[in-house]
Write a protein that holds these residues in place. Structure first.
Motif, PDB file in Angstrom:
ATOM      1  N   ILE A 226       4.638  -6.007  17.537  1.00 22.89           N
ATOM      2  CA  ILE A 226       4.117  -6.463  18.934  1.00 22.89           C
ATOM      3  C   ILE A 226       3.824  -7.722  19.047  1.00 22.89           C
ATOM      4  N   PHE A 227       3.135  -8.131  17.922  1.00 24.60           N
ATOM      5  CA  PHE A 227       2.585  -9.599  18.325  1.00 24.60           C
ATOM      6  C   PHE A 227       3.581 -10.627  17.950  1.00 24.60           C
TER       7      PHE A 227
ATOM      8  N   VAL B  21       3.514  -1.196  13.492  1.00 24.38           N
ATOM      9  CA  VAL B  21       3.729  -1.447  14.844  1.00 24.38           C
ATOM     10  C   VAL B  21       3.014  -2.836  15.426  1.00 24.38           C
ATOM     11  N   PRO B  22       1.522  -3.054  15.173  1.00 28.14           N
ATOM     12  CA  PRO B  22       0.975  -4.354  15.449  1.00 28.14           C
ATOM     13  C   PRO B  22       1.458  -5.543  14.955  1.00 28.14           C
TER      14      PRO B  22
ATOM     15  N   ILE C  74      -3.788  -0.156  16.020  1.00 26.33           N
ATOM     16  CA  ILE C  74      -2.469   0.178  16.712  1.00 26.33           C
ATOM     17  C   ILE C  74      -2.738   0.089  18.156  1.00 26.33           C
TER      18      ILE C  74
ATOM     19  N   LEU D 227      -3.907 -10.312  11.821  1.00 27.48           N
ATOM     20  CA  LEU D 227      -3.422  -9.275  11.147  1.00 27.48           C
ATOM     21  C   LEU D 227      -3.225  -9.546   9.574  1.00 27.48           C
TER      22      LEU D 227
ATOM     23  N   LEU E  12      10.006   8.827   2.353  1.00 23.44           N
ATOM     24  CA  LEU E  12       8.576   8.952   2.437  1.00 23.44           C
ATOM     25  C   LEU E  12       7.973   7.648   2.877  1.00 23.44           C
TER      26      LEU E  12
ATOM     27  N   GLU F 253       9.046 -13.821  22.534  1.00 20.51           N
ATOM     28  CA  GLU F 253       9.110 -13.732  23.808  1.00 20.51           C
ATOM     29  C   GLU F 253       8.803 -14.708  24.649  1.00 20.51           C
TER      30      GLU F 253
ATOM     31  N   PRO G 262       4.975   3.533  11.185  1.00 23.27           N
ATOM     32  CA  PRO G 262       3.798   3.313  12.180  1.00 23.27           C
ATOM     33  C   PRO G 262       2.761   2.164  11.970  1.00 23.27           C
ATOM     34  N   LEU G 263       2.884   1.804  10.835  1.00 22.99           N
ATOM     35  CA  LEU G 263       1.380   0.654  10.408  1.00 22.99           C
ATOM     36  C   LEU G 263       2.327  -0.563  10.877  1.00 22.99           C
TER      37      LEU G 263
ATOM     38  N   LEU H 285      -3.060 -13.848  16.647  1.00 22.08           N
ATOM     39  CA  LEU H 285      -3.391 -12.285  16.540  1.00 22.08           C
ATOM     40  C   LEU H 285      -2.666 -12.042  15.360  1.00 22.08           C
TER      41      LEU H 285
ATOM     42  N   VAL I 249       0.869  -1.268  -0.020  1.00 27.72           N
ATOM     43  CA  VAL I 249       0.096  -0.020   0.022  1.00 27.72           C
ATOM     44  C   VAL I 249       0.830   1.119   0.068  1.00 27.72           C
TER      45      VAL I 249
ATOM     46  N   LEU J  81       8.611   6.664   6.357  1.00 29.49           N
ATOM     47  CA  LEU J  81       7.805   7.214   7.248  1.00 29.49           C
ATOM     48  C   LEU J  81       6.340   6.929   7.220  1.00 29.49           C
ATOM     49  N   LEU J  82       5.797   6.346   5.965  1.00 32.42           N
ATOM     50  CA  LEU J  82       4.264   5.883   6.030  1.00 32.42           C
ATOM     51  C   LEU J  82       4.374   4.659   6.901  1.00 32.42           C
TER      52      LEU J  82
ATOM     53  N   SER K 131      -3.297  -3.153  19.965  1.00 33.73           N
ATOM     54  CA  SER K 131      -1.872  -3.917  20.086  1.00 33.73           C
ATOM     55  C   SER K 131      -1.002  -3.109  20.997  1.00 33.73           C
TER      56      SER K 131
ATOM     57  N   VAL L 248       2.335   7.316  18.058  1.00 29.61           N
ATOM     58  CA  VAL L 248       2.202   6.735  16.877  1.00 29.61           C
ATOM     59  C   VAL L 248       1.188   7.309  15.866  1.00 29.61           C
TER      60      VAL L 248
END
Lengths: 223, 259
Positions: free
Chosen positions: A177-178, A173-174, B170, A202, A163, A184, A170-171, A198, A149, A166-167, B173, B131
């Motif tokens: 994390i999972f 992150v999920p 976000i 996603l 660019l 871990e 942040p997307l 999870l 995307v 930068l876009l 999560s 975020v």
């Protein structure tokens, strides 16, 4: 007919990625180098490394996947192949899906396959290695799809590479994390099932939504 | 209403009247709000005077989220109905939203220092606002990243919608990550039902911030429309001047834009 076109595009992109200039090799080299740099930064104590290994491996994999994203549509956009793809019988949504799938097979899968070796360098708990492999195999498709995307959105922009990161970051992150959470949990001897589920959710959510958004962005780029 | 405002000339007329009202109203309401918040409201029994940071922090956080929703809704309107002003509204609102997000983060950090003893904690809420700030920055960079401003606006609309789908994911999560990783040591104030003497200044400040947003948005939209007008005029004059000159002297003249 559509399936044949889909597979043809998928095979073409895969072949280009594997034969042309070694995109895959570059991505793996970047992944290995990033991971190897961390012990110099945080010190060689095995406990510290083992504790941070899930995060290091996932962040490095994420950055490596990011590295090749600008090649996803740009060459085709510049030489006009993208116009031909858009004009073909294959819907643009499926064309982006084919391209993202080829990107995943040429970057995500090799990253996942090399990760156990790097886990050994970082002294990750051996119980977690299978989970690491599974989490990367489940999570990297989401990285390729979300990245698709962003690559489509930034097509033809000035300074696309900066660019794009930068876009996309942040997307990412999920999944981070999972993915890191699953590894871990496994390293601490807990079942990683929930995090993996999870993460799979996603990927499954990205599977229909991302090609749709990417195709909308590509239509804007093609005018 | 929406279609009536779609005419940029009419929008310029109406906004010229509305702008001073919004601007002065926001000045007045924020002045009253600051008086109520900084002087009239009682200090907190636990946090003392430091609680007054809340009256800037909390409305800024509300604005940060609401402006992102505004950008997303305006983007959807721009994509679906090709409303010419919706796209301009979206791209004009984003930097204001980013500024409110920054105010929220900075004031939260200043508040955290005396209350939690640290400038920053990786608390779920703080992290999701951070975020959100990056999402704003990405949107702004993308919208301005193209030589053709129309292309940037259309692509930005898609990104805003992608972002609004991602925002709850976000948030969820980060909450999940936080409960896994964080030692339960951070001071959370249980769940204080807020006293009326504190609620009133808070709501007044929120109203003031909303009026401020409206005023800034109108200024930015008017500037954007004027910029487009200038650009179109320059392109027109460049297109009309150049061929004539070339035929007169037989050498290519400088484009009119540069003069």
């Amino acid at each position: 007919m559509i399936l044949a076109a889909f597979l043809a595009l998928f095979r073409r992109d895969l072949r280009l990625a594997l034969r042309q200039g070694g995109d895959t090799g570059l991505v793996i080299a970047f992944f290995v180098l990033t991971v190897v740099l961390f012990p110099f930064g945080v010190g060689p104590e095995p406990e510290v490394l083992a504790r941070s290994a899930p995060g290091i491996l996932w962040v490095a994999a994420l950055l490596a996947a990011l590295l090749s994203l600008d090649r996803l549509f740009l060459p085709d956009y510049e030489d006009g192949s993208l116009d031909l793809i858009a004009l073909s019988s294959l819907p643009l949504e499926l064309a982006t899906l084919a391209k993202c799938a080829a990107h995943w097979v040429s970057t995500g899968v090799p990253l996942a396959l090399i990760s156990p070796a790097l886990a050994l360098i970082l002294d990750l708990d051996p119980r977690a290695i299978a989970t690491l492999l599974a989490s990367l195999l489940i999570g990297t498709p989401a990285l390729s799809l979300i990245g698709g995307v962003a690559a489509a959105l930034t097509l033809g922009a000035r300074r696309q590479g900066v660019l794009l990161s930068l876009l996309v970051l942040p997307l990412y992150v999920p999944p981070l994390i999972f993915g890191a959470g699953a590894v871990e949990a496994a390293a601490l001897g807990m079942p990683p099932r929930v995090d993996l589920l999870l993460l799979g959710a996603l990927t499954l959510a990205a599977l229909p939504l991302c090609p749709w958004a990417a195709a909308a962005a590509l239509r804007q780029a093609l005018g | 209403m929406l279609t009536r405002l779609a005419n940029p000339a009419r929008f310029m007329r109406i906004s010229a009247v509305a702008l001073p009202w919004c601007a002065w109203a926001s000045c007045a309401v924020i002045a009253v709000g600051l008086y109520l918040a900084l002087i009239a409201a009682p200090p907190d029994y636990q946090q003392g005077e430091a609680v007054r940071i809340m009256y800037v922090h909390v409305p800024a956080a509300w604005m940060a989220l609401n402006i992102y929703l505004f950008v997303a809704v305006a983007s959807a309107v721009a994509l679906v109905w090709r409303h010419p002003l919706a796209e301009i509204a979206a791209r004009s609102a984003a930097p204001i939203g980013a500024a409110f997000t920054f105010v929220c983060l900075a004031s939260g950090s200043l508040w955290g220092r005396p209350m939690w003893g640290t400038w920053w904690v990786w608390d779920a809420r703080l992290t999701s606002v951070l975020v959100l700030f990056f999402l704003y920055l990405g949107y702004i960079a993308l919208v301005n990243g193209f030589d053709d401003p129309g292309r940037g606006g259309r692509v930005g609309s898609i990104l805003a919608l992608v972002g609004v789908v991602n925002l709850p994911i976000i948030k969820f999560s980060v909450d999940w990550w936080n409960t896994l990783h964080q030692p339960a040591s951070v001071l959370r104030f249980g769940k204080p039902t807020i006293a009326l003497s504190m609620l009133v200044p808070l709501l007044v400040m929120a109203l003031g911030f909303m009026l401020l947003f409206a005023a800034l948005l109108l200024v930015r939209m008017r500037t954007e429309l004027n910029e487009r007008k200038i650009r179109a005029l320059r392109l027109n004059s460049a297109a009309s001047v150049r061929p004539k000159r070339r035929s007169e002297h037989g050498v290519p003249a400088r484009p009119a834009v540069l003069r």
